[in-house]
Write a protein that holds these residues in place. Structure first.
Motif, PDB file in Angstrom:
ATOM      1  N   HIS A  92       0.827  -1.214   0.000  1.00 40.98           N
ATOM      2  CA  HIS A  92       0.000   0.000   0.000  1.00 40.98           C
ATOM      3  C   HIS A  92       0.853   1.252   0.000  1.00 40.98           C
ATOM      4  CE1 HIS A  92       0.863  -1.028   4.256  1.00 40.98           C
ATOM      5  NE2 HIS A  92       1.090   0.268   4.349  1.00 40.98           N
ATOM      6  N   HIS A  94       0.584   5.106   1.830  1.00 39.41           N
ATOM      7  CA  HIS A  94      -0.169   5.742   2.908  1.00 39.41           C
ATOM      8  C   HIS A  94      -1.058   6.832   2.310  1.00 39.41           C
ATOM      9  CE1 HIS A  94       3.040   4.315   5.982  1.00 39.41           C
ATOM     10  NE2 HIS A  94       2.148   3.387   5.716  1.00 39.41           N
ATOM     11  N   GLU A 101       7.531   4.797   7.636  1.00 42.09           N
ATOM     12  CA  GLU A 101       7.212   3.635   8.470  1.00 42.09           C
ATOM     13  C   GLU A 101       8.504   2.894   8.793  1.00 42.09           C
ATOM     14  OE1 GLU A 101       3.834   1.594   7.071  1.00 42.09           O
ATOM     15  OE2 GLU A 101       4.003  -0.078   8.462  1.00 42.09           O
ATOM     16  N   TYR A 103      10.095  -0.790   9.845  1.00 40.99           N
ATOM     17  CA  TYR A 103       9.909  -2.245   9.932  1.00 40.99           C
ATOM     18  C   TYR A 103      11.151  -2.857  10.573  1.00 40.99           C
ATOM     19  CZ  TYR A 103       5.771  -2.421   6.919  1.00 40.99           C
ATOM     20  OH  TYR A 103       4.511  -2.269   6.400  1.00 40.99           O
ATOM     21  N   HIS A 140       4.820   0.234  -0.119  1.00 44.67           N
ATOM     22  CA  HIS A 140       5.678  -0.804   0.450  1.00 44.67           C
ATOM     23  C   HIS A 140       4.942  -2.126   0.550  1.00 44.67           C
ATOM     24  CE1 HIS A 140       4.093   2.161   3.244  1.00 44.67           C
ATOM     25  NE2 HIS A 140       3.823   1.195   4.097  1.00 44.67           N
TER      26      HIS A 140
HETATM   27 NI    NI Z   1       2.450   1.219   5.661  1.00 43.44          NI
END
Ligand code: NI
Length: 196
Positions: A92, A94, A101, A103, A140
Motif C-alpha cells: 500500500h 499511505h 514507516e 519495519y 511498500h
Molecule cells: Ni504502511
C-alpha cells in the motif's frame, strides 16, 4: 494496566509465531483474498481451491487514528510461492502520502519492496535484527523469500497515515520478486499498468 483500545501493557509478540498476547486477533489474508495480486492468477486459483491456506497475518490494534499516535504490530508472512513468485503482502501507499514507516525484522528472511508514484524503486533485503526505514511517499510490500521460515516484522507508523491499497490493486508494483534457480531475483512486472 489496560488502555481504552486493544493494547494491553505489557504487550508481547511471540518470537516464533509473531502473534500478540492481546484480545484482538491478527487479520488474515488467504489466497482467496489476493485475487489478481500475483502474476500467475491461474496458480493462485489452484492454491485457493487446494486448501486456501494463509499467506499472511497482521495486526490492527485499534490505535486512535490521530496525528500524535503510533500504530504498530507484527506482519507475519508464511513461506510459499504462487508460481515462482514469493508470498507477499498486498502492499500500500499511505493515504497521507508523505508519512514514513519503520519495519524491524524479528525473524525470517525477506525483501521490502518500495516504489514512489514517480517510479523510483527501492528494495532492501531484511534478516532477523535488521531495520528497514520506509521513506514517506513510497508504497511498500513485504515479501518472504525463505523456503521454510516465517517472515515476522514489527512495524510502526503514524496512526493517522491511512492505507491506500487501491492503486496497487489496480496497477500492481513495477517490480516482482521471483525465484530463479533457487535464488530470489527482481524482475519487471509484465502486468504493471502505466496509466500516465
Ligand atoms: Ni504502511
Amino acid at each position: 494496566m489496560k488502555h481504552p483500545f486493544y493494547v494491553e501493557i505489557p504487550l508481547s509478540f511471540d518470537r516464533i509465531t509473531g502473534i500478540a498476547n492481546c484480545s484482538k486477533p491478527a487479520l488474515e489474508r488467504r489466497y482467496s483474498d489476493m485475487k489478481n495480486m500475483y502474476f500467475d492468477e491461474e496458480k493462485r486459483k489452484e492454491k485457493e481451491k487446494g486448501g486456501n491456506n494463509l499467506i499472511y497475518r497482521f495486526y490492527d490494534l485499534g490505535i486512535p487514528k490521530k496525528e500524535g499516535d503510533l500504530a504498530f504490530g507484527t506482519s507475519i508472512i508464511y513461506p510459499g510461492k504462487v508460481g515462482n513468485e514469493y508470498h507477499m503482502t498486498n502492499g500500500h501507499f499511505h493515504t497521507i502520502l508523505d508519512t514514513a514507516e519503520i519495519y524491524y525484522c524479528q525473524s525470517g528472511h525477506g525483501i521490502m519492496m518500495m516504489e514512489s508514484p514517480e517510479g523510483d524503486i527501492l528494495y532492501k533485503e531484511m534478516k532477523s535484527g535488521q531495520v528497514i526505514y520506509v521513506p514517506g511517499r513510497y508504497a511498500h510490500r513485504s515479501i518472504n523469500i525463505s523456503s521454510s521460515e516465517t517472515l515476522i516484522t514489527f512495524y510502526v507508523f503514524r496512526a493517522d497515515a491511512g492505507h491506500d491499497y487501491g492503486s496497487i490493486k489496480e496497477k500492481g508494483f513495477r517490480k516482482l520478486v521471483v525465484e530463479d534457480g533457487g535464488h530470489w531475483t527482481v524482475i519487471d512486472n509484465p502486468r504493471w499498468k502505466n496509466y500516465e
